[in-house]
Design an enzyme around this catalytic site. Structure first.
Site, PDB file in Angstrom:
ATOM      1  N   ASP A   1       0.876  -1.166   0.000  1.00 48.21           N
ATOM      2  CA  ASP A   1       0.000   0.000   0.000  1.00 48.21           C
ATOM      3  C   ASP A   1       0.920   1.225   0.000  1.00 48.21           C
ATOM      4  O   ASP A   1       1.652   1.458   0.964  1.00 48.21           O
ATOM      5  CB  ASP A   1      -0.898  -0.022   1.246  1.00 48.21           C
TER       6      ASP A   1
ATOM      7  N   ARG B   1       0.187  15.179  13.261  1.00 43.65           N
ATOM      8  CA  ARG B   1       1.002  14.817  12.097  1.00 43.65           C
ATOM      9  C   ARG B   1       1.421  16.071  11.358  1.00 43.65           C
ATOM     10  O   ARG B   1       0.584  16.889  10.976  1.00 43.65           O
ATOM     11  CB  ARG B   1       0.191  13.962  11.114  1.00 43.65           C
TER      12      ARG B   1
ATOM     13  N   TYR C   1      -4.598  11.538  -3.884  1.00 50.40           N
ATOM     14  CA  TYR C   1      -5.007  12.842  -3.336  1.00 50.40           C
ATOM     15  C   TYR C   1      -4.052  13.386  -2.279  1.00 50.40           C
ATOM     16  O   TYR C   1      -4.250  14.475  -1.778  1.00 50.40           O
ATOM     17  CB  TYR C   1      -6.448  12.819  -2.814  1.00 50.40           C
ATOM     18  N   LYS C   2      -3.025  12.599  -1.948  1.00 57.38           N
ATOM     19  CA  LYS C   2      -2.051  13.081  -0.968  1.00 57.38           C
ATOM     20  C   LYS C   2      -0.896  13.769  -1.708  1.00 57.38           C
ATOM     21  O   LYS C   2      -1.051  14.875  -2.210  1.00 57.38           O
ATOM     22  CB  LYS C   2      -1.569  11.908  -0.118  1.00 57.38           C
TER      23      LYS C   2
END
Lengths: 412, 412
Positions: free
Chosen positions: B210, B384, B235-236
């Site tokens: 992944d 994060r 989308y990251k």
């Protein structure tokens, strides 16, 4: 110019002048160079609304580019059900809490077919017809193989579609679910959805409708008809753009009882708990799998706003008028050249597209496309004239039929 | 202003001045009102490129609005593999014919996990770790239940991630496949992908990565490492927009041997033949299901063009510099206030985000968002700091860390 052409032109001008929805056609984008003379394939890919490009720019710079990750908390997490509810209210006849937007039609078909079949213990037959759309048939084929279910095929009159009698003849105690298309892609036949749904439910089976070829052009009353499950796409009469996300309807009576097999985090009761085990959401969100396609569902919102303004019953009335006019023009101009009409003549049994056939239509379609007249061609069934009600004028229909006549005549 | 702040400011200015990729930051959209001071969540949702809004308008009015249905024939049918191949060449280290774009990450995980498990006759164990992303764990849980497979859980050091030793201890003759994340979402730990892949393949199992939390920020060499299967989102670090389509990689050695379970028409050998039975495409298209999300994959194309221009190795170098600088600032400004660093200190074992923790970070994050400083917070793991290399400046990192310090100090 022949007399018949003049007459038809006068008629199309009169029909457009009398059309209460004529002004809405300007809401749709058209290339400024006039290169598209007649678009007769809104049943396959709807035109964009003029508002869509500007709204996408506003979305990219606003919710995405300025809101950034905050937009998930503020708005996007609810978008699959908020837009789903809007579709339910505007088009489907579905109360809130039963409709979601996301995935492709095929993936939603898989999830709902599996959920329905697995939820019908003791019943192992899936009923479908041989002229249903390929993806529906293929998915049933795959699921039957993996779950050990039996497919019961209805073989309807190919020129029309599945009738209540066809369904009554095959359902029984072993029927788990029945999957049919509301409008048949190859004939334009409009099924008797309320009648068939009642038969299927009375037999204890689940009724699932594929609304791809009707949603946005024909009203449905999913709640009132007692439909169990439905899916459909948003890139045809809902003008969502190429490959736009599909929708699924799950009757609220079934939500807690059915479980779909693709256990993604966005279908979990609390996705951000990041828990150890999957617990499906108690509500319709359990049918969601991955991160919802937020950007991709923006154009659909533009069309739903327009449909809410116009009303789906008025859209259907114009659809009927467009198909009636198309059939009249085909009879006048094309039948004399050997063209056959393959769609139902009674508008009560017809969707928003008309199929005509002729041995040379593959060649004809290629020439038409070059000339900016755009129907589509599906071997071996012929040429489809799709009449997306809000974006198609009567003059456009006439120009299309006359162009088909011109190309056919030039070949003979 | 304290001395340490002045020093840090001087340092960030120097680092930005020396950054060979600094100019690329202007390619990304920023709100004109200056409301976003520091965006530290590109690991969750990447910023849009400036070009994306204009390119979407051109797409809506051009390929969609003017090309209309003709664009499917002329271009769109190939888009899932054309864009997939571009991603393969630019980011993944994958030769053409092995990568497709479409569906969500979760749906692709389902399809590839099922295909891999069903293709490994006589092997019934799936290996995954307890700290993998929820959707990965949930999907494995669902598939194991429906296919009668056994899940073998790796319980790694939670602050780091899965090591080759962890994997070696659990694989064997019953292992069908191993699913791990290249970068762990909760720690930022970067796994030894080539080492683990070799171990798994030597045991006769399939290795599936992944890549959600690495693709676009860390180079991979899927072909060279011998990886079997991979999925990831766009989308990251690939800036495809909220809910953008995901990607799947299937090593060409496996294409003909594996079959995925969701038999949609777009995975068929000849979709427009509208045939009676499903025959999967001979090539990678068999892993496609429904109509590809063409509009939704447009923004990804903008980012792939930029990555091709910059080069993924240069992107990784900046990522390392950004995380190193972040850790230095955390040590200087936040550790004295009780903050803990939870990510690996060795950049060879670290992805492009840094996790820090403090009992009050939920409150801190809410205040930061209001002030336009945007990291994200995931209970119970902390805050994060995502460092999307091309859209993040050193000054932005510094402003973010100082803002965190300011909010924390004001609370004590």
């Amino acid at each position: 110019m022949s007399n018949s052409t003049e007459n038809a032109t006068l008629t199309s001008a009169r029909l457009d002048a009398a059309d209460p929805l004529a002004a809405y056609r300007d809401r749709f984008f058209e290339p400024a160079d006039g290169s598209v003379i007649s678009y007769l394939d809104g049943n396959s890919l709807g035109r964009p609304l003029r508002a869509t490009a500007a709204n996408l720019t506003a979305f990219v710079q606003g919710e995405w580019g300025s809101g950034l990750i905050r937009s998930w908390d503020e708005k996007w997490m609810d978008e699959p059900t908020v837009v789903g509810d809007l579709l339910g209210a505007t088009v489907l006849g579905a109360a809130p809490g039963q409709t979601i937007i996301g995935d492709s039609t095929s993936v939603l078909l898989y999830k709902l077919l599996r959920a329905g079949l697995d939820g019908q213990a003791g019943r192992d037959e899936i009923v479908i017809d041989r002229w249903n759309f390929p993806t529906d048939r293929f998915l049933v084929e795959g699921i039957a193989a993996e779950r050990g279910a039996k497919i019961v095929w209805i073989d309807p009159d190919a020129a029309t579609g599945v009738t209540p009698e066809d369904v009554a003849a095959v359902i029984g105690e072993r029927t788990a679910l029945v999957l049919l298309s509301h409008v048949a892609y190859r004939s334009g036949f409009l099924a008797d959805a309320p009648g068939i749904t009642k038969l299927v439910k009375d037999a204890g089976a689940l009724m699932m409708w594929d609304l791809c070829h009707s949603a946005g052009s024909i009203p449905t009353e999913l709640d009132a008809w007692g439909v169990d499950l439905a899916v459909g796409c948003s890139y045809k009469y809902l003008n969502g753009g190429p490959g736009a996300p599909a929708f699924a309807y799950i009757n609220s009576a079934l939500t807690g009882r059915l479980q779909q097999p693709i256990w993604g985090w966005m279908g979990a009761a609390n996705p951000f708990e990041m828990g150890a085990d999957y617990e499906p959401a108690a509500n319709v969100r359990r049918f969601i799998t991955g991160t919802p396609p937020i950007l991709a569902m923006q154009p659909l919102k533009d069309m739903l706003a327009l449909l809410a303004e116009v009303g789906i019953e008025a859209v259907r009335s114009k659809s009927v008028a467009l198909t009636e006019y198309t059939i009249a023009l085909v009879r006048e101009h094309l039948v004399p050249l050997g063209v056959e009409l393959s769609s139902p003549l009674d508008p009560a049994h017809r969707g928003s597209h008309v199929i005509i056939d002729h041995p040379r239509f593959a060649e004809v379609t290629a020439k038409l496309w070059e000339a900016g007249v755009i129907p589509d061609f599906r071997p071996p069934y012929g040429l489809r004239i799709g009449l997306s009600p809000l974006s198609t004028s009567f003059a456009e229909v006439e120009a299309g039929i006359l162009a088909i006549r011109g190309v056919l005549a030039s070949m003979s």
